[in-house]
Design a protein around this motif. Structure first.
Motif, short mmCIF file in Angstrom:
data_model
loop_
_atom_site.label_atom_id
_atom_site.label_comp_id
_atom_site.label_asym_id
_atom_site.label_seq_id
_atom_site.Cartn_x
_atom_site.Cartn_y
_atom_site.Cartn_z
N ASP A 1 0.82 -1.22 0.00
CA ASP A 1 0.00 0.00 0.00
C ASP A 1 0.85 1.27 0.00
N THR A 2 1.99 1.21 -0.66
CA THR A 2 2.87 2.36 -0.78
C THR A 2 3.81 2.18 -1.97
N GLN A 3 4.31 3.33 -2.48
CA GLN A 3 5.38 3.31 -3.47
C GLN A 3 6.64 3.96 -2.92
N PHE A 4 6.64 4.27 -1.62
CA PHE A 4 7.79 4.89 -0.98
C PHE A 4 8.99 3.95 -1.06
N ILE A 5 10.05 4.38 -1.64
CA ILE A 5 11.29 3.63 -1.89
C ILE A 5 11.09 2.57 -2.97
N VAL A 6 10.01 1.79 -2.90
CA VAL A 6 9.87 0.59 -3.75
C VAL A 6 9.34 0.89 -5.14
N GLY A 7 8.69 2.04 -5.37
CA GLY A 7 8.19 2.37 -6.68
C GLY A 7 6.94 1.60 -7.07
N GLU A 8 6.61 1.63 -8.37
CA GLU A 8 5.38 1.02 -8.86
C GLU A 8 5.37 -0.49 -8.73
N ASP A 9 6.53 -1.13 -8.70
CA ASP A 9 6.60 -2.60 -8.62
C ASP A 9 6.40 -3.12 -7.21
N PHE B 1 29.33 4.86 -3.55
CA PHE B 1 28.27 4.57 -4.53
C PHE B 1 27.01 4.26 -3.73
N ARG B 2 25.89 4.84 -4.16
CA ARG B 2 24.64 4.61 -3.44
C ARG B 2 23.46 4.68 -4.39
N GLN B 3 22.57 3.71 -4.26
CA GLN B 3 21.23 3.79 -4.84
C GLN B 3 20.25 3.28 -3.79
N TRP B 4 19.13 3.99 -3.66
CA TRP B 4 18.19 3.69 -2.58
C TRP B 4 16.77 3.77 -3.12
N GLY B 5 16.45 2.80 -3.97
CA GLY B 5 15.12 2.74 -4.55
C GLY B 5 14.77 4.02 -5.28
N THR B 6 13.55 4.55 -5.05
CA THR B 6 13.11 5.77 -5.71
C THR B 6 13.69 7.03 -5.07
N LEU B 7 14.33 6.91 -3.91
CA LEU B 7 14.82 8.07 -3.19
C LEU B 7 16.19 8.55 -3.64
N SER C 1 15.47 12.06 8.13
CA SER C 1 14.59 11.86 6.98
C SER C 1 15.41 11.61 5.71
N ASP C 2 15.03 10.59 4.97
CA ASP C 2 15.70 10.29 3.72
C ASP C 2 15.32 11.27 2.62
N TYR C 3 14.11 11.83 2.66
CA TYR C 3 13.71 12.74 1.60
C TYR C 3 14.46 14.06 1.67
N PHE C 4 14.92 14.46 2.87
CA PHE C 4 15.66 15.71 3.05
C PHE C 4 17.14 15.44 3.32
N ARG C 5 17.58 14.28 2.95
CA ARG C 5 18.94 13.83 3.26
C ARG C 5 20.01 14.81 2.78
N ASP C 6 19.85 15.35 1.56
CA ASP C 6 20.85 16.26 1.00
C ASP C 6 21.01 17.53 1.81
N ALA C 7 19.92 17.98 2.44
CA ALA C 7 19.97 19.23 3.19
C ALA C 7 20.57 19.05 4.58
N GLN C 8 20.99 17.83 4.92
CA GLN C 8 21.46 17.56 6.27
C GLN C 8 22.73 16.72 6.32
N ASN D 1 12.75 14.26 -4.62
CA ASN D 1 12.06 13.88 -3.38
C ASN D 1 11.16 14.99 -2.85
N VAL D 2 11.52 16.24 -3.07
CA VAL D 2 10.70 17.33 -2.57
C VAL D 2 9.67 17.78 -3.61
N MET D 3 10.11 18.04 -4.85
CA MET D 3 9.24 18.62 -5.86
C MET D 3 8.61 17.58 -6.79
N GLY D 4 9.14 16.35 -6.81
CA GLY D 4 8.56 15.29 -7.62
C GLY D 4 9.28 15.02 -8.91
#
Length: 393
Positions: free
Chosen positions: A43-51, A80-86, A144-151, A188-191
């Motif tokens: 019931d979410t697409q947070f990190i995991v996306g449409e799949d 090196f980092r990849q974290w789903g949709t984030l 917060s992962d969505y604001f990770r760059d600002a911190q 993450n902030v604006m879409g």
């Protein structure tokens, strides 16, 4: 790679060439890690996306520390980092700095300059290392992962010290500079990255921490500003986001048990972005906290349970005003997360972690500016696992 990263690449290459002739007389340290994970959501697409699931949970780093003479040190880490949709897959300098330290009685005083990690809370500076953070996903109310760059990464200067007192050690940092912003923050902030881009403004922070054999206490404050430049006129507006946050941290250890809690209280001041820049600033007082209970079992096994709560605007704790103003459901104004997890160290160099999140609300679900109730339910869950390996020589 940005101009800043090109500068850091040149700086590191020059440093390695310069030191090759005297390497035998200096102190070198090399270490790193690699981690691969899997996350599935309901019931979410947070990190995991449409799949609804993803294997794009990969972290790796290689770090170098060089001390050519007493008092001076140079350190760098390529990650090196990849974290789903984030977080899109990317190679970046996690840190790259020069440091000078001097003994002061039974303690130490130092200064560093370059790119270095934020010290807010217990885990900001080591949040991307599986072995030094307490779980696969950190409590989002504080980290917060969505604001990770600002911190996360600061480019500037850091004055720090370490002093012995009361049968323990005090550590403190005072930092000034700018945050290191990537396209992940735009998404993450604006879409999307197509609407515009964020850039860094000022960053100030202070952190103090005390630790002994059974107790750890800390207090942090940071003031971070980022600005937004839209590409499409009339869709979004030029503006900025200012974060002013206090974080208080505590941890108590007794025999095989460990209790950790952190509390964030602050303000997010927004100008522009979704409303014309000429309008008044929007100030949202926010609050977050978590409580983590952990037990250390034989054979290097950890079990933990954690409750994590975030309120986007303390003047509207249940999100009802948020729903009236923005039209999105009230549950996008808060989040309550119960986490149950296991961490197992089969050897000193290996870590296997599993955790389950049962969540109500979606205040930290991306995109923050334009949340989608069609892809995000009020009640949802995540299941995550990760295998990590580290090395040092």
């Amino acid at each position: 790679m940005s101009i800043t990263d090109n500068f850091y690449t040149w700086m590191l290459s020059s440093l390695l060439l310069f030191t090759s002739s005297i390497a035998a007389a200096s102190e070198w340290q090399f270490n790193g890690f690699v981690g691969q994970g899997y996350i599935t959501g309901e019931d979410t697409q947070f990190i995991v996306g449409e799949d609804s699931s993803t294997f794009d949970i990969t972290e790796a780093a290689f770090a170098v520390s060089w001390k050519p003479i007493e008092h001076f040190r140079f350190a760098s880490a390529l990650t090196f980092r990849q974290w789903g949709t984030l977080s899109e897959p990317d190679v970046n300098f996690d840190y790259l700095f020069a440091e000078y330290t001097q003994r002061l009685g039974e303690g130490m005083l130092g200064i560093r300059a370059g790119r270095f990690k934020n010290e807010t809370g217990f885990y900001s500076s080591t949040r991307d290392v599986p072995f030094t953070r307490p779980s696969i996903m950190l409590p989002q109310s504080i980290y917060s992962d969505y604001f990770r760059d600002a911190q996360l990464r600061i480019e500037g200067g850091d004055l720090f010290g370490k002093h012995q007192a009361f049968d323990g050690v005090f550590d403190w940092h005072v930092s000034v500079g700018q945050v290191n912003v990537t396209e992940d923050l735009d998404r993450n902030v604006m879409g999307s990255t197509e609407y515009g881009e964020f850039s860094a403004e000022h960053y100030y922070s202070g952190d103090i921490e005390f630790q002994n054999d059974y107790l750890r206490l800390g207090a942090s404050y940071y003031d971070a500003e980022i600005s937004y430049d839209p590409f499409i006129s009339g869709y979004y507006y030029p503006g900025d986001i200012l974060l002013k946050n206090w974080v208080f941290s505590g941890q108590f250890r007794y025999e095989s048990f460990e209790l950790t809690a952190e509390y964030l209280n602050g303000d997010r001041v927004t100008n522009g972005l979704v409303i014309p820049t000429e309008a008044e600033d929007l100030s949202d007082p926010s609050r977050g906290y978590y409580i983590d209970l952990r037990v250390y079992l034989p054979r290097e096994v950890e079990l933990f349970v954690r409750y994590d709560k975030h309120i986007d605007n303390t003047d509207d704790p249940d999100g009802k005003n948020y729903e009236l103003i923005y039209g999105s459901p009230a549950y996008f104004g808060y989040t309550k997360d119960w986490t149950f997890g296991v961490r197992w160290f089969p050897s000193n160099d290996w870590l296997f972690a599993v955790e389950y999140h049962e969540v109500e609300g979606a205040s930290w679900v991306t995109p923050i500016v334009a949340p989608d109730p069609l892809t995000q339910a009020k009640y949802w869950s995540l299941f995550a696992l990760q295998l990590s390996y580290r090395f040092q020589w």
